[in-house]
Motif scaffolding. Structure first.
Motif, mmCIF file in Angstrom:
data_model
loop_
_atom_site.group_PDB
_atom_site.id
_atom_site.type_symbol
_atom_site.label_atom_id
_atom_site.label_comp_id
_atom_site.label_asym_id
_atom_site.label_seq_id
_atom_site.Cartn_x
_atom_site.Cartn_y
_atom_site.Cartn_z
ATOM 1 N N THR A 280 0.834 -1.198 0.000
ATOM 2 C CA THR A 280 0.000 0.000 0.000
ATOM 3 C C THR A 280 0.870 1.250 0.000
ATOM 4 O OG1 THR A 280 -0.114 0.340 2.396
ATOM 5 C CG2 THR A 280 -1.655 -1.239 1.446
ATOM 6 N N ASN A 281 0.250 2.379 -0.335
ATOM 7 C CA ASN A 281 0.945 3.659 -0.233
ATOM 8 C C ASN A 281 0.537 4.406 1.030
ATOM 9 O OD1 ASN A 281 -1.604 4.689 -0.808
ATOM 10 N ND2 ASN A 281 -1.121 5.023 -2.982
ATOM 11 N N SER A 282 -0.143 3.695 1.931
ATOM 12 C CA SER A 282 -0.576 4.271 3.201
ATOM 13 C C SER A 282 -0.030 3.435 4.349
ATOM 14 C CB SER A 282 -2.107 4.320 3.281
ATOM 15 O OG SER A 282 -2.542 4.633 4.590
ATOM 16 N N THR A 290 -5.753 2.580 -1.795
ATOM 17 C CA THR A 290 -4.359 2.648 -1.340
ATOM 18 C C THR A 290 -3.523 1.437 -1.745
ATOM 19 O OG1 THR A 290 -4.850 1.610 0.797
ATOM 20 C CG2 THR A 290 -5.069 4.009 0.661
#
Length: 389
Positions: A280-282, A290
């Motif tokens: 994910t980018n979170s 995400t």
């Protein structure tokens, strides 16, 4: 071309009123007044329920096809040559019958709205590969039902979806034990979303009928390789623009986010069994907005550090004692010779095939302690057995 998605039929619902489970049961029992749900279009009118049940039917179709296709190609000799006893194939045959009954219930309740089977390739070449894949398939199925039961509005449909889930969870435990893994690796099963499940099942799907509609889109491919306490993530990161990415590990109801550095992330402590993971980018949220890639999965053996047990080193073979009938029998991974003493201990290395057995024979009440040692672990088993009168 390999199709990486679950495809669902979404015809308008045609019938209303009757309890769907009761109608199916009455019709299946031969009640001429119940009508054939498959011929009339089904008994589910809420479109959200139709979509959810079709999604779960897609998963059940895949599971059923897995057992039907591969058991047709793997006879008892194939299981024997891989070190399994005849009861293992018989148990998988029973599992297939259970899957068929689940598919029949879902399909006949949905009627003409039911999604059809796709064409599958499970990449199975022998019995050992079959049992390993069965553990993955069953964990995916269990997570699919856990993650979607709450989306079903009809209380009766939720009840029998939960009933199927219970059967799937027991089957997942059995497949783990057949593969020499701990059958209970935590207090909770892992919920996964339809998109996550679609991504995991995509590699097994070749094509689907043209009268299907792809409701759930799969995520980008992800490959995970374990190296010690770390996991190597391989995926297409061309659209991430150098931003910090995270590996989110799913086990039970817990999500653990770990920063990825040079494609590597540390596996969370106490992880065990089938652990799903994605990129994910979170650092706090894993959802369709995400997720960068995945999910995929790791199969982490239960170790002494987590709950005091270790997996067997190979397929478990149960053999009958040559002594008088006993009220209990112990069969463990070891190549020790039979013992008739009240208490005995032996420490031996497993055979080259990593499969061995202990036969305990005694004509008296006895307690036997056996220690089996391999390169990776030590198993200590204590069993009490008494001779029958």
């Amino acid at each position: 071309m390999r199709l990486s998605c679950l495809l669902l039929v979404t015809y308008p619902a045609l019938l209303a009123g009757a309890n769907p489970l009761e109608t199916w049961q009455n019709w299946n029992a031969g009640d001429p007044n119940a009508g054939d749900p498959a011929a009339t279009g089904g008994n589910v009118t809420d479109q959200n329920d139709v979509n959810t049940l079709n999604y779960l039917l897609s998963v059940s179709n895949l599971q059923n096809a897995f057992y039907k296709q591969n058991l047709a190609n793997l006879d008892e000799n194939a299981f024997n040559s891989s070190g399994y006893g005849p009861e293992v194939r018989n148990n998988f045959a029973q599992i297939q019958q259970n899957k068929q009954a689940q598919v029949d219930l879902l399909a006949q309740t949905l009627g003409t709205q039911a999604t059809p089977y796709c064409n599958y390739d499970f990449h199975v070449t022998n019995a050992s590969n079959f049992t390993a894949t069965s553990q993955v398939i069953e964990n995916i199925g269990t997570s699919a039902f856990v993650g979607s039961i709450g989306d079903i509005s009809n209380s009766t449909l939720r009840t029998w979806a939960a009933s199927i889930l219970g059967s799937d969870a027991r089957t997942a435990s059995y497949t783990a034990s057949v593969n020499g893994n701990q059958p209970f690796d935590g207090p909770f099963d892992t919920p996964l979303s339809p998109q996550e499940v679609t991504t995991l099942t995509g590699p097994y799907i070749i094509s689907c009928p043209t009268n299907s509609t792809d409701i759930y889109k799969p995520g980008p491919n992800l490959t995970i390789a374990q190296s010690g306490n770390d996991a190597q993530f391989t995926f297409d990161n061309s659209s991430t623009n150098g931003q910090q990415l995270y590996a989110v590990f799913h086990q039970g109801l817990k999500q653990t986010f770990v920063p990825i550095t040079d494609g590597v992330a540390a596996i969370p402590a106490n992880s065990s069994g089938i652990v799903f993971a994605e990129v994910t980018n979170s650092s706090t949220v894993a959802d369709k907005n995400t997720i960068v890639a995945g999910p995929s999965f790791l199969n982490i053996p239960v170790s002494n550090g987590s709950n005091g047990t270790v997996p067997a080193t190979g397929p478990i073979t149960t053999i009958a004692s040559s002594a008088a009938p006993m009220t209990s029998t112990a069969s463990v991974s070891s190549s020790a010779a039979p013992s008739s003493s009240a208490a005995s201990s032996s420490s031996v290395a497993p055979s080259s095939s990593e499969q061995s057995t202990v036969v305990v024979t005694s004509s008296e009440q006895s307690t036997v302690v056996v220690t089996a040692t391999s390169q990776e672990s030590t198993v200590v088993v204590t069993a009490t057995a008494s001779a029958s009168a």
